[in-house]
Design a protein around this motif. Structure first.
Motif, PDB file in Angstrom:
ATOM      1  N   GLY A  98     -12.941 -14.986 -24.356  1.00  0.00           N
ATOM      2  CA  GLY A  98     -12.076 -14.513 -23.660  1.00  0.00           C
ATOM      3  C   GLY A  98     -12.642 -13.466 -23.295  1.00  0.00           C
ATOM      4  O   GLY A  98     -13.390 -13.098 -21.994  1.00  0.00           O
ATOM      5  N   LEU A  99     -12.841 -12.187 -24.615  1.00  0.00           N
ATOM      6  CA  LEU A  99     -13.553 -10.903 -24.207  1.00  0.00           C
ATOM      7  C   LEU A  99     -14.815 -10.741 -23.293  1.00  0.00           C
ATOM      8  O   LEU A  99     -15.167 -10.615 -22.481  1.00  0.00           O
ATOM      9  CB  LEU A  99     -13.237 -10.110 -25.248  1.00  0.00           C
ATOM     10  CG  LEU A  99     -12.361  -9.747 -25.442  1.00  0.00           C
ATOM     11  CD1 LEU A  99     -11.909  -9.145 -27.192  1.00  0.00           C
ATOM     12  CD2 LEU A  99     -11.449  -8.908 -24.554  1.00  0.00           C
ATOM     13  N   ILE A 100     -15.797 -12.482 -24.575  1.00  0.00           N
ATOM     14  CA  ILE A 100     -17.311 -12.234 -23.893  1.00  0.00           C
ATOM     15  C   ILE A 100     -17.586 -13.042 -22.608  1.00  0.00           C
ATOM     16  O   ILE A 100     -17.612 -12.305 -21.718  1.00  0.00           O
ATOM     17  CB  ILE A 100     -17.909 -13.525 -25.527  1.00  0.00           C
ATOM     18  CG1 ILE A 100     -18.237 -12.516 -26.216  1.00  0.00           C
ATOM     19  CG2 ILE A 100     -19.614 -13.707 -24.429  1.00  0.00           C
ATOM     20  CD1 ILE A 100     -18.483 -13.321 -28.026  1.00  0.00           C
ATOM     21  N   VAL A 101     -16.463 -14.209 -22.005  1.00  0.00           N
ATOM     22  CA  VAL A 101     -16.160 -14.704 -20.830  1.00  0.00           C
ATOM     23  C   VAL A 101     -16.087 -13.725 -20.036  1.00  0.00           C
ATOM     24  O   VAL A 101     -16.985 -13.786 -18.541  1.00  0.00           O
ATOM     25  CB  VAL A 101     -15.294 -15.595 -21.038  1.00  0.00           C
ATOM     26  CG1 VAL A 101     -15.603 -16.321 -19.436  1.00  0.00           C
ATOM     27  CG2 VAL A 101     -15.707 -16.912 -21.296  1.00  0.00           C
ATOM     28  N   VAL A 102     -15.541 -12.558 -19.855  1.00  0.00           N
ATOM     29  CA  VAL A 102     -14.610 -11.104 -19.380  1.00  0.00           C
ATOM     30  C   VAL A 102     -16.046 -10.509 -19.163  1.00  0.00           C
ATOM     31  O   VAL A 102     -16.291 -10.776 -17.988  1.00  0.00           O
ATOM     32  CB  VAL A 102     -13.656 -11.068 -19.886  1.00  0.00           C
ATOM     33  CG1 VAL A 102     -13.058  -9.502 -18.405  1.00  0.00           C
ATOM     34  CG2 VAL A 102     -12.228 -11.430 -19.881  1.00  0.00           C
TER      35      VAL A 102
END
Length: 383
Positions: A98-102
């Motif tokens: 999720g953090l990478i996608v953001v």
């Protein structure tokens, strides 16, 4: 009889593993607690990047909080079905992803997916509800000390992790900071927690210390029911998918190997034909157990996977000791098996002439038949 080579046994202390697990669990909870405030550190930058109003970005944060709340019952069910190790590792993967996608998102939709959904669900798994029972299970002595340390994870996250994240973002920019943190969580945290929290490692050192006495007692007729991880460690060894070995005590002439994380777990209803009649239960294991030639199994699989999903064997027997993968309240569901173990215990204590007086076990038989019908009916349903 051909036997498997027995591993050298080292009944060393698992103290370092205890404290390593406590440190990792506390750190993960602290990062999760601090990570909840990360968006507040870069709120203005994210608002400009995604061209969103305060209300719009706040709505994404609300979605993340909602996912944390809605995810709690699901997390509890998953822990009961699979284990805290699997759920926590999966949660770290979700959080990191999720953090990478953001960090790579260029639109509000990407932000909703990355922060609102993936990060929210990941944070739902990283709570004291999941971690505290794991830590408590590893500590018999100093349990209160261990639990007090893990309870400090939330304030530690707010007082230590948030400033550290602020420094990271200031040094790299918010997008690179999110990316690096996500990579650290997914690539380091998830594998680490998956390896450290293996349940067999918790009991192996103590079991090895008691191994000679247990083997002697089993040979003298001691009744034993070893289920799943206990069954595996009553063999010679458990070989993990990475080649690491957890030695067993060799009550059963067997070895368990884990085929790797991509292999299917053996999960579902299981029915086994045994000397005690048809035995019904529920199996849930990743390891595959292989019996040496001459090692007697508990029985033959009629429905389910059994020891290894290959040779239709299930469990193992040695005198009055039984190893099995059958969870699912195996004794209440199978009164004949329960009676056999009770009778063996009484005869060992009071002599071979002991007999159990007949009881009206009609309710138990009906429960057994109902469980058997349910298992067979589920197997007939189309996938």
């Amino acid at each position: 009889m051909a036997t498997m080579e027995q591993p050298e046994q080292h009944p060393s202390s698992a103290a370092w593993v205890q404290w390593a697990i406590l440190a990792v669990a506390t750190t993960i909870l602290a990062i999760a607690a601090g990570g909840r405030f990360l968006v507040g550190l870069v709120f203005d930058e994210m608002q400009q990047h995604f061209h969103m109003t305060h209300g719009g970005l706040g709505s994404v944060v609300s979605i993340s909080v909602l996912m944390v709340g809605l995810g709690q019952p699901l997390v509890g069910w998953l822990v009961d079905r699979f284990s805290a190790r699997v759920v926590a590792a999966g949660g770290l993967l979700l959080l990191g992803t999720g953090l990478i996608v953001v960090s790579q998102a260029g639109s509000g939709l990407g932000l909703v997916l990355g922060y609102g959904v993936l990060t929210g669900l990941g944070l739902a798994t990283l709570t004291p509800t999941v971690m505290t029972p794991v830590v408590a299970a590893w500590f018999e002595r100093r349990r209160t000390t261990a639990l007090s340390i893990i309870s400090a994870a939330n304030p530690m996250g707010q007082s230590l992790v948030v400033p550290a994240l602020a420094l990271l973002v200031a040094a790299t920019g918010w997008q690179d900071g999110y990316f690096l943190l996500g990579l650290l969580v997914a690539a380091v945290g998830a594998p680490l927690i998956f390896v450290l929290l293996r349940e067999q490692r918790r009991i192996a050192p103590d079991l090895l210390r008691r191994g000679p006495a247990l083997r002697e007692a089993v040979d003298a007729g001691l009744p034993v029911l070893a289920v799943c991880g206990g069954y595996q460690l009553f063999g010679h060894r458990y070989v993990d998918h990475d080649g690491s070995v957890i030695p067993g005590i060799g009550v059963f002439d067997a070895e368990t190997r884990h085929p790797g994380p991509v292999a299917d777990r053996c999960i579902g209803d299981i029915v086994v034909e045994t000397p005690f009649g048809e035995v019904v239960g529920f199996e849930n294991h990743g390891g595959r157990t292989y019996l040496a030639p001459g090692q007697e199994p508990l029985g033959t699989v009629r429905l389910g996977r059994g020891n290894n999903a290959e040779d239709r064997t299930e469990g193992a027997r040695r005198h009055n000791a039984i190893g099995t993968y059958l969870h699912g309240s195996v004794l209440p569901k199978n009164p004949a098996l329960a009676d056999a173990l009770i009778l063996a215990a009484l005869r060992r204590r009071y002599g071979p002439s002991v007999e159990l007086p007949p009881l009206d076990d009609a309710p138990e038989r009906r429960a057994h038949e109902a469980a058997l019908r349910t298992a067979l009916a589920r197997a007939r349903r189309p996938a």
